[in-house]
Write an enzyme that holds these catalytic residues in place. Sequence first.
Site, PDB file in Angstrom:
ATOM      1  CG  LEU A 105      -2.081  -0.929   1.253  1.00 51.49           C
ATOM      2  CD1 LEU A 105      -2.663  -1.075   2.304  1.00 51.49           C
ATOM      3  CD2 LEU A 105      -2.851  -1.054   0.035  1.00 51.49           C
ATOM      4  CG  ASP A 120       2.310   4.305  25.462  1.00 46.23           C
ATOM      5  OD1 ASP A 120       3.672   4.290  25.641  1.00 46.23           O
ATOM      6  OD2 ASP A 120       1.750   5.360  25.415  1.00 46.23           O
ATOM      7  CD  GLU A 130      -1.759   9.954  12.958  1.00 49.72           C
ATOM      8  OE1 GLU A 130      -0.582   9.832  12.262  1.00 49.72           O
ATOM      9  OE2 GLU A 130      -1.714  10.366  14.262  1.00 49.72           O
ATOM     10  CD  GLN A 175      -8.566   5.449  20.055  1.00 52.34           C
ATOM     11  OE1 GLN A 175      -8.973   6.625  20.293  1.00 52.34           O
ATOM     12  NE2 GLN A 175      -7.687   4.943  19.177  1.00 52.34           N
TER      13      GLN A 175
END
Length: 190
Positions: A105, A120, A130, A175
């Site tokens: 990619l 972490d 991103e 999340q």
Amino acid sequence: MVLSDRTIKEELAKGRIIIAPLDPSCIQPASVDIRLDRKLLVFRTWRYPYYIDVRENLEDLTEMVELDEDKPFFLQPGEFVLASTLESISLPDDIVGRLEGKSSLGRIGLLIHSTAGYVDPGWQGHLTMELSNAAKLPITLYCGMRIGQISFLRLSSPAERVYGTEGLGSKYQGQTEPTASRYYQDFQEK
């Protein structure tokens, strides 16, 4: 030391590294392929303000879009969106992860992280990627496609304070979908 496929499988079997859902065919010699989830956080460029103020909550600058099962999302040249891994990842106190793009990619101009490639010890949740298109043509994105890979490194000793520990300023623990920057919270805490 980077963990091999053998050690990754051992850590998965012990429940120390958790990847769910895990497709066993995604385990590579020294990493695990991760896939693109269906939600993307797209930046709205037509709304006020016409700049990004890092001291302000940016949620109104983005909107969530959902990928159809078989229809692609066209990432335009120069476009930047936030995406999430299909997999939820949990790491123990002595292992860190490194998120990287897939070479195939990258060769067409798709970058999957600008700076957020480090995971972490103590992390739990879906990783926000991103995505940027550095090519001169649109690139198609499909839900479920293998979009990156995560490798694992063992720390010299367990971390004293893992990600999510009170007082560390961990903003993204747990999340489940692409999450906009919460950098503005650093200014609120002062």
